[in-house]
Design a protein around this motif. Structure first.
Motif, PDB file in Angstrom:
ATOM      1  N   MET A  37       1.079   6.059  -5.794  1.00 22.88           N
ATOM      2  CA  MET A  37       2.285   6.530  -5.120  1.00 22.88           C
ATOM      3  C   MET A  37       2.947   5.390  -4.342  1.00 22.88           C
ATOM      4  O   MET A  37       4.173   5.213  -4.391  1.00 22.88           O
ATOM      5  CB  MET A  37       1.937   7.680  -4.176  1.00 22.88           C
ATOM      6  N   LEU A  38       2.139   4.596  -3.643  1.00 23.49           N
ATOM      7  CA  LEU A  38       2.689   3.449  -2.920  1.00 23.49           C
ATOM      8  C   LEU A  38       3.278   2.421  -3.880  1.00 23.49           C
ATOM      9  O   LEU A  38       4.323   1.820  -3.598  1.00 23.49           O
ATOM     10  CB  LEU A  38       1.600   2.799  -2.066  1.00 23.49           C
ATOM     11  N   ALA A  39       2.612   2.216  -5.016  1.00 26.82           N
ATOM     12  CA  ALA A  39       3.123   1.253  -5.999  1.00 26.82           C
ATOM     13  C   ALA A  39       4.489   1.683  -6.520  1.00 26.82           C
ATOM     14  O   ALA A  39       5.389   0.848  -6.705  1.00 26.82           O
ATOM     15  CB  ALA A  39       2.134   1.109  -7.152  1.00 26.82           C
ATOM     16  N   ILE A  40       4.667   2.978  -6.750  1.00 28.76           N
ATOM     17  CA  ILE A  40       5.954   3.489  -7.236  1.00 28.76           C
ATOM     18  C   ILE A  40       7.025   3.356  -6.157  1.00 28.76           C
ATOM     19  O   ILE A  40       8.168   2.965  -6.428  1.00 28.76           O
ATOM     20  CB  ILE A  40       5.806   4.952  -7.687  1.00 28.76           C
ATOM     21  N   ARG A  52      11.655  -0.204   3.058  1.00 35.10           N
ATOM     22  CA  ARG A  52      10.302   0.015   2.552  1.00 35.10           C
ATOM     23  C   ARG A  52       9.356  -1.130   2.901  1.00 35.10           C
ATOM     24  O   ARG A  52       8.130  -0.973   2.831  1.00 35.10           O
ATOM     25  CB  ARG A  52      10.342   0.211   1.034  1.00 35.10           C
ATOM     26  N   ASP A  53       9.912  -2.282   3.270  1.00 38.12           N
ATOM     27  CA  ASP A  53       9.070  -3.403   3.681  1.00 38.12           C
ATOM     28  C   ASP A  53       8.260  -3.039   4.925  1.00 38.12           C
ATOM     29  O   ASP A  53       7.098  -3.428   5.056  1.00 38.12           O
ATOM     30  CB  ASP A  53       9.943  -4.630   3.956  1.00 38.12           C
ATOM     31  N   GLY A  54       8.876  -2.281   5.824  1.00 39.08           N
ATOM     32  CA  GLY A  54       8.165  -1.839   7.019  1.00 39.08           C
ATOM     33  C   GLY A  54       7.019  -0.898   6.689  1.00 39.08           C
ATOM     34  O   GLY A  54       5.968  -0.925   7.334  1.00 39.08           O
ATOM     35  N   LEU A  55       7.211  -0.061   5.660  1.00 36.90           N
ATOM     36  CA  LEU A  55       6.139   0.849   5.247  1.00 36.90           C
ATOM     37  C   LEU A  55       4.974   0.077   4.640  1.00 36.90           C
ATOM     38  O   LEU A  55       3.813   0.442   4.839  1.00 36.90           O
ATOM     39  CB  LEU A  55       6.685   1.859   4.235  1.00 36.90           C
ATOM     40  N   HIS A  56       5.296  -0.996   3.927  1.00 32.46           N
ATOM     41  CA  HIS A  56       4.235  -1.791   3.308  1.00 32.46           C
ATOM     42  C   HIS A  56       3.370  -2.478   4.359  1.00 32.46           C
ATOM     43  O   HIS A  56       2.141  -2.508   4.239  1.00 32.46           O
ATOM     44  CB  HIS A  56       4.853  -2.832   2.374  1.00 32.46           C
ATOM     45  N   HIS A  57       3.995  -3.029   5.382  1.00 35.50           N
ATOM     46  CA  HIS A  57       3.254  -3.772   6.400  1.00 35.50           C
ATOM     47  C   HIS A  57       2.838  -2.915   7.592  1.00 35.50           C
ATOM     48  O   HIS A  57       2.034  -3.363   8.416  1.00 35.50           O
ATOM     49  CB  HIS A  57       4.109  -4.947   6.913  1.00 35.50           C
ATOM     50  N   SER A 292       4.607  -3.776  -5.308  1.00 37.95           N
ATOM     51  CA  SER A 292       4.201  -2.751  -6.263  1.00 37.95           C
ATOM     52  C   SER A 292       2.937  -3.173  -7.012  1.00 37.95           C
ATOM     53  O   SER A 292       1.997  -2.388  -7.163  1.00 37.95           O
ATOM     54  CB  SER A 292       5.341  -2.486  -7.253  1.00 37.95           C
ATOM     55  N   PHE A 293       2.911  -4.427  -7.463  1.00 41.01           N
ATOM     56  CA  PHE A 293       1.730  -4.925  -8.169  1.00 41.01           C
ATOM     57  C   PHE A 293       0.521  -4.966  -7.239  1.00 41.01           C
ATOM     58  O   PHE A 293      -0.612  -4.691  -7.649  1.00 41.01           O
ATOM     59  CB  PHE A 293       2.010  -6.320  -8.722  1.00 41.01           C
ATOM     60  N   PHE A 294       0.746  -5.287  -5.985  1.00 42.21           N
ATOM     61  CA  PHE A 294      -0.325  -5.330  -4.991  1.00 42.21           C
ATOM     62  C   PHE A 294      -1.039  -3.981  -4.913  1.00 42.21           C
ATOM     63  O   PHE A 294      -2.270  -3.902  -4.949  1.00 42.21           O
ATOM     64  CB  PHE A 294       0.268  -5.710  -3.632  1.00 42.21           C
ATOM     65  N   HIS A 295      -0.274  -2.900  -4.832  1.00 44.29           N
ATOM     66  CA  HIS A 295      -0.884  -1.568  -4.743  1.00 44.29           C
ATOM     67  C   HIS A 295      -1.454  -1.119  -6.085  1.00 44.29           C
ATOM     68  O   HIS A 295      -2.424  -0.347  -6.122  1.00 44.29           O
ATOM     69  CB  HIS A 295       0.144  -0.558  -4.234  1.00 44.29           C
ATOM     70  N   SER A 299      -5.100   0.573  -7.176  1.00 43.24           N
ATOM     71  CA  SER A 299      -5.250   1.767  -8.015  1.00 43.24           C
ATOM     72  C   SER A 299      -6.299   1.537  -9.092  1.00 43.24           C
ATOM     73  O   SER A 299      -7.184   2.375  -9.317  1.00 43.24           O
ATOM     74  CB  SER A 299      -3.907   2.127  -8.662  1.00 43.24           C
ATOM     75  N   LEU A 300      -6.203   0.392  -9.772  1.00 42.56           N
ATOM     76  CA  LEU A 300      -7.181   0.072 -10.810  1.00 42.56           C
ATOM     77  C   LEU A 300      -8.564  -0.151 -10.210  1.00 42.56           C
ATOM     78  O   LEU A 300      -9.581   0.224 -10.806  1.00 42.56           O
ATOM     79  CB  LEU A 300      -6.729  -1.173 -11.577  1.00 42.56           C
TER      80      LEU A 300
END
Length: 359
Positions: A37-40, A52-57, A292-295, A299-300
């Motif tokens: 969900m975070l990746a999307i 969304r940068d604030g949500l990531h950090h 996105s790739f980070f999250h 997931s994997l």
């Protein structure tokens, strides 16, 4: 969990191991959905002005609450969904292993380049010692593989093929790396050789316990514990390294300097200088890696961790019984080893085949 009707709906209650496996998969599924969900959500972030940068950090309280609710919700889904997730997790885990391979290749080439750049005898000796140690461990490990997985009196042609092919690849790595046209180093070749041998062991140890060529079936508890420890360690290292590597992949733009720094007289009129500094201050700074790739990596990793904790060879299914499905796990790891070999060989010969490109 034995008292939850939509989980334990069987005529005969499964054993405790079934419920432990089911619990691990449900928590893993919650983690998978959370990070996916975070990746999307993070798709398409280009600069740090994006909300969304604030949500990531940040936003940790929201993230923790969302994660808890997501994991809790997974205990209300039917067993069929968990069984399906367990199946696709094997393929997701294979994909995560490929990510590990790419990270490992990046790491060993960077390691070798860093030591060679020092251009001192001590570091050349260190390169030789580390390479020699890796090769000694590789061939010692291969000898143990022959001892464990090709017992006398049994037709173990498949296991012999896997081990011999791994040794052939080890030889090919060294030959290509030392070829004058490649002008490579033995350090990356030795590390990749050791890793491929480990993958071969990991694959063979995943064979069904009742398989006559699996000589470790009498020590399954010790083997599974050792494999689990190594697997979890490499998972943590891969996730951490991917985060660090992603964060350092691009140059972070520095903050604008003070208008009075470095010169007694401004090069521009004062009002223009202030406007220029104000423009730079509010100019959006690009992100240094793909959020996105980070999250997606996490997931994997959630899938891979679930497979490690459940031993790869168990399936909750709809029958309430643990079903031995070891062979898919064997082939996932064997193919991962072959892919590792292919990518490493390509990293050596690609600059020769395409000299006009930068690798």
């Amino acid at each position: 969990m034995e008292k939850i009707p939509w989980i334990n709906h069987f005529h005969q209650t499964p054993n405790r191991e079934w419920f432990e496996t089911d619990a691990v998969l449900r928590v893993s599924l919650g983690n998978f959905f959370f990070f996916t969900m975070l990746a999307i959500i993070m798709i398409g972030i280009k600069d740090q002005k994006d909300p969304r940068d604030g949500l990531h950090h940040g936003g940790w309280m929201i993230k923790i609450i969302s994660w808890c609710l997501m994991v809790l919700f997974m205990f209300f889904v039917p067993n069929g969904i968990i069984s399906f997730y367990e199946t696709i997790s094997k393929f997701g885990s294979g994909l995560f292993l490929l990510v590990q391979v790419v990270l490992l290749l990046d790491f060993v080439h960077g390691w070798n380049e860093k030591w060679v750049k020092k251009d001192e005898q001590f570091w050349y000796v260190a390169l030789f010692v580390v390479s020699l140690a890796c090769y000694v461990m590789t061939f010692s490990f291969a000898g143990l593989l022959f001892h464990w997985f090709t017992p006398s009196g049994h037709d173990c042609g498949l296991n012999t093929f896997f081990i011999v092919l791994t040794l052939i690849l080890v030889f090919v790595f060294a030959v290509i790396a030392l070829h004058p046209a490649v002008n490579g180093s033995l350090l990356p070749a030795s590390v990749i050789s050791l890793y491929c041998t480990y993958l071969c062991y990991s694959a063979l140890s995943s064979e069904p316990r009742d398989y006559e060529c699996n000589g470790l079936h009498n020590h399954s508890k010790a083997v599974s514990t050792g494999t689990l420890t190594l697997g979890l360690l490499t998972t943590v290292l891969s996730v951490v390294y991917s985060a660090v590597r992603a964060g350092s992949s691009s140059t972070v733009l520095s903050q604008p300097s003070s208008p009075r720094a470095g010169a007694e007289k401004p090069l521009l009129p004062l009002d223009q200088k202030v406007q220029e500094e104000d423009r730079k201050k509010h100019e959006p700074r690009p992100v240094t890696y793909s959020y996105s790739f980070f999250h997606l990596i996490f997931s994997l990793a959630s899938m891979y961790s679930a497979m490690l904790l459940t031993g790869w060879s168990t399936s909750v299914g709809e029958s309430g019984k643990l079903v031995d499905v070891g062979w898919p796990s064997v082939w996932v790891r064997i193919v991962t080893g072959w892919t590792t070999a292919g990518l490493f060989i390509w990293s050596l010969i690609a600059p020769i085949l395409f000299p006009e490109r930068e690798f």
